[in-house]
Design an enzyme around this catalytic site. Structure first.
Site, PDB file in Angstrom:
ATOM      1  N   HIS A  38       0.863  -1.236  -0.169  1.00 35.28           N
ATOM      2  CA  HIS A  38       0.071   0.199   0.007  1.00 35.28           C
ATOM      3  C   HIS A  38       0.866   1.256   0.013  1.00 35.28           C
ATOM      4  O   HIS A  38       1.643   1.572   0.933  1.00 35.28           O
ATOM      5  CB  HIS A  38      -0.881  -0.001   1.279  1.00 35.28           C
ATOM      6  CG  HIS A  38      -1.958   0.878   1.425  1.00 35.28           C
ATOM      7  ND1 HIS A  38      -2.234   1.944   2.471  1.00 35.28           N
ATOM      8  CD2 HIS A  38      -2.774   1.439   0.504  1.00 35.28           C
ATOM      9  CE1 HIS A  38      -3.243   2.671   2.176  1.00 35.28           C
ATOM     10  NE2 HIS A  38      -3.560   2.580   0.829  1.00 35.28           N
TER      11      HIS A  38
ATOM     12  N   GLU B 296       0.344  -0.543  -4.647  1.00 39.45           N
ATOM     13  CA  GLU B 296      -0.617   0.379  -5.165  1.00 39.45           C
ATOM     14  C   GLU B 296       0.012   1.785  -4.899  1.00 39.45           C
ATOM     15  O   GLU B 296       1.007   1.749  -3.960  1.00 39.45           O
ATOM     16  CB  GLU B 296      -1.793   0.083  -4.151  1.00 39.45           C
ATOM     17  CG  GLU B 296      -3.016   0.998  -4.342  1.00 39.45           C
ATOM     18  CD  GLU B 296      -2.706   2.358  -3.396  1.00 39.45           C
ATOM     19  OE1 GLU B 296      -3.663   3.223  -3.537  1.00 39.45           O
ATOM     20  OE2 GLU B 296      -2.042   2.453  -2.605  1.00 39.45           O
TER      21      GLU B 296
ATOM     22  N   ASP C 256      -0.758   6.260  -5.532  1.00 37.31           N
ATOM     23  CA  ASP C 256      -1.907   7.321  -6.022  1.00 37.31           C
ATOM     24  C   ASP C 256      -1.105   8.543  -6.777  1.00 37.31           C
ATOM     25  O   ASP C 256      -0.289   8.897  -6.651  1.00 37.31           O
ATOM     26  CB  ASP C 256      -2.347   7.971  -4.689  1.00 37.31           C
ATOM     27  CG  ASP C 256      -2.638   7.063  -3.745  1.00 37.31           C
ATOM     28  OD1 ASP C 256      -3.687   6.508  -3.449  1.00 37.31           O
ATOM     29  OD2 ASP C 256      -1.548   6.547  -2.755  1.00 37.31           O
TER      30      ASP C 256
ATOM     31  N   HIS D 214      -0.835  10.791  -2.061  1.00 35.73           N
ATOM     32  CA  HIS D 214      -2.101  10.325  -1.704  1.00 35.73           C
ATOM     33  C   HIS D 214      -3.126  11.462  -1.339  1.00 35.73           C
ATOM     34  O   HIS D 214      -4.267  11.354  -2.041  1.00 35.73           O
ATOM     35  CB  HIS D 214      -2.193   9.175  -0.416  1.00 35.73           C
ATOM     36  CG  HIS D 214      -3.594   8.927  -0.146  1.00 35.73           C
ATOM     37  ND1 HIS D 214      -4.485   9.354   0.991  1.00 35.73           N
ATOM     38  CD2 HIS D 214      -4.477   7.854  -0.538  1.00 35.73           C
ATOM     39  CE1 HIS D 214      -5.429   8.836   1.086  1.00 35.73           C
ATOM     40  NE2 HIS D 214      -5.499   7.982   0.051  1.00 35.73           N
TER      41      HIS D 214
ATOM     42  N   GLU E 162      -4.134   4.407  -8.542  1.00 40.22           N
ATOM     43  CA  GLU E 162      -5.269   4.931  -8.241  1.00 40.22           C
ATOM     44  C   GLU E 162      -5.247   6.320  -8.562  1.00 40.22           C
ATOM     45  O   GLU E 162      -4.043   7.190  -8.397  1.00 40.22           O
ATOM     46  CB  GLU E 162      -5.629   5.012  -6.675  1.00 40.22           C
ATOM     47  CG  GLU E 162      -6.658   5.721  -6.324  1.00 40.22           C
ATOM     48  CD  GLU E 162      -6.858   5.833  -4.861  1.00 40.22           C
ATOM     49  OE1 GLU E 162      -7.779   6.736  -4.353  1.00 40.22           O
ATOM     50  OE2 GLU E 162      -6.387   5.156  -3.909  1.00 40.22           O
TER      51      GLU E 162
END
Length: 274
Positions: free
Chosen positions: A40, A69, A71, A84, A137
């Site tokens: 993450h 993952e 952002d 993020h 993302e």
């Protein structure tokens, strides 16, 4: 009267299916992302000496063999940066939104008081270099179309496995229209989770039930740690990939890997593949 009631019930069922149905993805499209554990925001450390979404965190994830993952969002001058939060204060101590600062200013800000700094998306892609899969993302903001266009352009030149996701179904829908070959996912969680972020009750209900699926037709659902509602369970019955976020120490990792095709985790060290 009975016939009218049956017709009304059938109409409601058809409406529900229209709103909720996910998109289809063939096995070959899903296979590069199934059975992976995803670090993450990179493999960042609980003490923040290796901060989230830093190049060091992504390098550590690659070294450990994890997918990851991350952002992406835009700086004021239109650079795709990896960060993020909408605002800078939690991670950098600077007040203001990310998109209120040019890249030249953002890159000088320390992450969590360390020597690490916010990276460009291009820098992260160069660090990972196709060695493990990425879940990208896209953060929702006032310049979604620009973010989608620029992110897609960078991904088209990247030689590695990647898929995209967003909480915003209009972003997922943009990829459905403009890049249908890319695996796309809808992020979601409980209504209470969205309400905590200041969204309206109606908006939270729509997002938590994935009622934007009629626009986006996501090929995977990335669900948060809260109990699933009936709408999401119905969506899952139609067979999209299932991704879990965010697994943390103390959760039953074996159970998660038994239920989900991918697990996004932080602050523990599961096997990279399952």
């Amino acid at each position: 009267m009975i016939i009218e009631c049956l017709l009304a019930a059938a109409a409601l069922v058809l409406l529900a299916l229209f709103l909720l149905l996910p998109g289809h993805a063939p096995f070959a499209k899903k296979a590069p992302f199934s059975g992976w554990c995803y670090a993450h925001r990179g493999l960042h450390s609980p003490d923040k000496s290796v901060p989230e979404n830093s190049l060091a965190a992504f390098a550590a994830a690659v070294e450990a063999g994890y997918g990851m993952e991350l952002d992406v969002q835009l700086s004021k001058d239109g650079e795709v940066v990896v960060f993020h939060d909408d605002t800078l204060d939690r991670v950098t101590g600077v007040q203001g939104r990310v998109d209120a600062f040019d890249w030249a200013e953002l890159k000088e800000m320390s992450l969590c008081g360390t020597e690490h700094h916010m990276p460009l998306f291009t820098e992260v892609l160069a660090t990972v270099a196709g060695r493990t899969p990425l879940i990208v993302e896209l953060k929702s903001g006032p310049r979604n179309k620009e973010l989608c266009q620029k992110t897609l352009a960078l991904l088209r030149s990247y030689e590695g496995a990647f898929c995209v996701e967003s909480f915003d179904p209009t972003i997922v829908a943009w990829f459905r229209r403009n890049a249908p070959d890319i695996l796309r996912g809808q992020l979601s969680d409980s209504c209470a989770s969205f309400c905590k972020d200041g969204d309206s009750l109606i908006g939270s209900f729509v997002l938590s039930r994935c009622l934007g699926n009629f626009l986006a037709r996501p090929q995977f659902i990335a669900w948060g740690p809260n109990p699933k509602n009936a709408a999401v369970r119905l969506i899952e019955a139609f067979g999209p990939m299932k991704v879990f976020w965010t697994a943390r120490p103390g959760m039953d990792h074996v159970a998660l890997t038994g239920e989900y095709d991918g697990v996004i985790f932080e602050h523990y060290a599961p096997p990279a593949r399952y």
